[in-house]
Design a protein around this motif. Structure first.
Motif, mmCIF file in Angstrom:
data_model
loop_
_atom_site.group_PDB
_atom_site.id
_atom_site.type_symbol
_atom_site.label_atom_id
_atom_site.label_comp_id
_atom_site.label_asym_id
_atom_site.label_seq_id
_atom_site.Cartn_x
_atom_site.Cartn_y
_atom_site.Cartn_z
ATOM 1 N N ARG A 242 -63.930 -1.290 40.106
ATOM 2 C CA ARG A 242 -63.455 -0.530 38.944
ATOM 3 C C ARG A 242 -64.635 -0.150 38.051
ATOM 4 N NH1 ARG A 242 -59.516 2.681 38.185
ATOM 5 N NH2 ARG A 242 -57.921 1.344 39.040
ATOM 6 N N VAL B 205 -65.564 8.217 38.615
ATOM 7 C CA VAL B 205 -64.523 8.383 39.628
ATOM 8 C C VAL B 205 -63.261 7.674 39.125
ATOM 9 C CG1 VAL B 205 -63.771 7.622 41.922
ATOM 10 C CG2 VAL B 205 -66.050 8.614 41.615
ATOM 11 N N ASN B 206 -62.152 8.380 39.112
ATOM 12 C CA ASN B 206 -60.886 7.768 38.719
ATOM 13 C C ASN B 206 -60.059 7.476 39.970
ATOM 14 O OD1 ASN B 206 -61.893 8.426 36.238
ATOM 15 N ND2 ASN B 206 -59.975 9.257 35.455
ATOM 16 N N TYR B 207 -59.388 6.331 39.975
ATOM 17 C CA TYR B 207 -58.497 6.070 41.110
ATOM 18 C C TYR B 207 -57.355 5.178 40.692
ATOM 19 C CZ TYR B 207 -60.849 1.510 41.678
ATOM 20 O OH TYR B 207 -61.367 0.251 41.497
ATOM 21 N N LYS B 208 -56.275 5.274 41.421
ATOM 22 C CA LYS B 208 -55.086 4.489 41.129
ATOM 23 C C LYS B 208 -54.342 4.229 42.418
ATOM 24 C CE LYS B 208 -50.800 4.718 38.411
ATOM 25 N NZ LYS B 208 -50.956 3.476 37.617
ATOM 26 N N SER C 145 -54.554 7.413 44.790
ATOM 27 C CA SER C 145 -55.031 8.683 44.280
ATOM 28 C C SER C 145 -56.464 8.440 43.832
ATOM 29 C CB SER C 145 -54.228 9.114 43.051
ATOM 30 O OG SER C 145 -53.036 9.701 43.437
ATOM 31 N N PHE D 76 -58.781 2.258 32.427
ATOM 32 C CA PHE D 76 -58.590 3.587 31.826
ATOM 33 C C PHE D 76 -58.887 4.681 32.837
ATOM 34 C CE2 PHE D 76 -62.759 5.549 31.438
ATOM 35 C CZ PHE D 76 -63.558 4.498 31.823
ATOM 36 N N ASN D 77 -59.796 4.377 33.783
ATOM 37 C CA ASN D 77 -60.169 5.394 34.766
ATOM 38 C C ASN D 77 -59.246 5.424 35.981
ATOM 39 O OD1 ASN D 77 -61.150 2.933 35.654
ATOM 40 N ND2 ASN D 77 -63.027 3.740 36.512
ATOM 41 N N SER D 78 -58.012 4.966 35.771
ATOM 42 C CA SER D 78 -57.008 5.154 36.823
ATOM 43 C C SER D 78 -56.090 6.318 36.480
ATOM 44 C CB SER D 78 -56.191 3.870 37.030
ATOM 45 O OG SER D 78 -55.425 3.598 35.881
ATOM 46 N N VAL D 79 -56.355 6.978 35.355
ATOM 47 C CA VAL D 79 -55.542 8.133 34.986
ATOM 48 C C VAL D 79 -56.130 9.364 35.647
ATOM 49 C CG1 VAL D 79 -54.731 9.570 33.089
ATOM 50 C CG2 VAL D 79 -54.915 7.108 32.788
ATOM 51 N N LEU D 80 -55.304 10.051 36.411
ATOM 52 C CA LEU D 80 -55.832 11.152 37.203
ATOM 53 C C LEU D 80 -55.439 12.510 36.661
ATOM 54 C CD1 LEU D 80 -55.368 9.364 40.556
ATOM 55 C CD2 LEU D 80 -57.517 10.277 39.756
ATOM 56 N N GLY E 240 -57.735 9.839 30.418
ATOM 57 C CA GLY E 240 -58.189 10.608 31.574
ATOM 58 C C GLY E 240 -59.407 11.454 31.271
#
Lengths: 202, 260
Positions: free
Chosen positions: A146, A154-157, A165, B193-197, B237
């Motif tokens: 993370r 880079v964002n991921y979920k 994603s 916070f960086n899981s918002v796409l 995001g």
């Protein structure tokens, strides 16, 4: 009686637990003053995280210093964007001239460390014909992953037990671990990325 | 290890109260539950385990004490990888927050790395988005007040007020869990916070842009009417981990060790 002894032991251990942050930090400070000249403020080599490679070896990012790094975050069970990201990385590698190839490494960081064991990363590397030392597949803890994503923006979920994603960003770092180029999107023109690698590599 | 943790909890518990769940100082327990987030997993409900949360956001004076103990996080010494130039921008120097900022106002202009480290050094961590949202959907009397008009009006009213970051902690309402200031003073960092796409850049804000995001079709707002929450997600995001922003602070949480 056994329990009492155990409790006394715990009382002794607790203060040690609470000071661990401090100890770790003073270590970091001491270390930083020694290596300050070598690692610049913006270098990813400031990150203390330890990763595991596809060959099951522990590695810190700073061990990669001296090479240009082309980095991307993926997960091996991904069927949508990742195969295209892998193809993009392969295409970039193919365009780097032989004279520069020795100074460039291509690093894939898993965003799914629970699934992507070193064994799985190894199999993935072999499957994709990327099983030599210029291709590096890394897996870390959830927290370090993370954090590294935060560094790369880079964002991921996780969106289901099998899928994530994630943003598709290829990043280029110079020999000192400083970000010099980022390209967002899939199958986009990689001319600029290649140019930057060639310009940066020795 | 489990027995070990349990014993610590039992010990602390014994020292403090003699019964019930151990509650660290200035923290309250948010009890486990299920909620449907704005950006849900296919609009599915998310289970949140019980956790302890700081009653107040971290203040300027608390943060000053932290940088004095850990000098690598002082304004002049922090590495640019971990905090941009706006880090502690209102502070005149390394060892003072000046006379413009209130000592008991939330600390802001703090990067994600700095907030994360602060919590770690207290033996705590940053809350996840789900934990934060779950705790913050409460008003004074209800655990989930998101459908209440008064709840939304309060938040939207706050969005229109200026410079709330310099108001004292505890000056907004005490919510159902006993937590203050989740709405009304500053926005707060979350661990993921960086899981918002969604892209923060308007030119890139093409809905479901599959070139930028893998699997983006699965991410959509489940309740766009919840404008107040939408603003928070859009903000998350759009920021990066080394950003330090005037209206963005943080608080910490801690796991509840002895969950049944």
């Amino acid at each position: 009686m056994k329990y009492i002894i155990r409790h006394i032991l715990f009382i002794l251990v607790i203060p040690a637990l609470f000071t661990s942050c401090k100890d770790k930090n003073s270590e970091v400070i001491a270390e930083a003053s020694v290596t300050d000249t070598a690692i610049s403020e913006l270098s990813i080599y400031n990150l203390p995280s330890v990763w595991t490679t596809q060959n099951n070896e522990a590695i810190e990012l700073k061990e990669l210093n001296g090479d240009v790094l082309v980095m991307v975050m993926i997960y091996t069970s991904c069927t949508a964007a990742c195969p295209r990201l892998i193809a993009d990385m392969r295409a970039i590698e193919a365009q780097v001239p032989d004279s520069k190839k020795g100074n460039v490494k291509y690093v894939f960081i898993s965003i799914d460390p629970a699934t992507d064991t070193p064994q799985r990363l190894k199999a993935f590397a072999i499957e994709n014909d990327m099983d030599d030392e210029k291709w590096i597949f890394l897996r870390g803890t959830e927290e370090d992953t993370r954090e590294f994503a935060a560094v790369l923006a880079v964002n991921y979920k996780k969106i289901s037990p099998m899928d994530f994603s994630h943003s598709n960003i290829i990043s280029v770092f110079n020999q000192k671990g400083e970000l010099v180029h980022q390209k967002e999107g899939l199958g986009v023109n990689n001319k600029e990325t290649v140019e930057k690698i060639v310009e940066t590599a020795r | 290890m489990n027995l070990f943790q349990k014993t610590i909890v039992i010990l602390i518990c014994g020292f403090l109260s003699g019964n019930g769940v151990a509650q660290p100082q200035n923290m309250v327990t948010v009890m486990e539950g299920v909620y449907i987030p704005l950006y849900g997993v296919d609009s599915m409900a998310v289970k949140v385990a019980s956790f302890h949360m700081d009653v107040y956001p971290v203040t300027n004076s608390e943060y000053l004490a932290f940088v004095q103990k850990f000098p690598t996080w002082k304004k002049s010494q922090v590495k640019r990888l971990f905090a941009n130039k706006s880090y502690l921008t209102g502070w005149p120097n390394d060892d003072s927050f000046g006379d413009q900022l209130q000592p008991n106002a939330p600390v802001t202009n703090i990067s994600w790395f700095a907030a994360k480290k602060y919590c770690e050094c207290q033996g705590k961590r940053l809350p996840t988005i789900d934990e934060w949202e779950y705790a913050a959907m409460a008003d004074e009397s209800t655990a989930d007040a998101r459908k209440k008009k008064s709840y939304n009006q309060f938040i939207l009213g706050w969005y229109e007020r200026r410079n709330t970051y310099n108001e004292a902690i505890g000056s907004t309402f005490k919510n159902y869990w006993g937590i203050y200031d989740l709405h009304g003073l500053v926005w707060e960092w979350t661990s993921d916070f960086n899981s918002v796409l969604i892209s923060g850049e308007s030119r890139k804000d093409v809905d479901k842009d599959s070139n930028l995001f893998c699997g983006s079709a699965a991410v959509g707002a489940s309740d766009l009417m919840n404008y107040a929450a939408f603003m928070r997600y859009a903000f998350r995001g759009s920021i990066k981990a080394n950003y330090s922003i005037k209206n963005l602070g943080f608080r910490c949480v801690k796991d509840v060790e002895d969950q049944p």
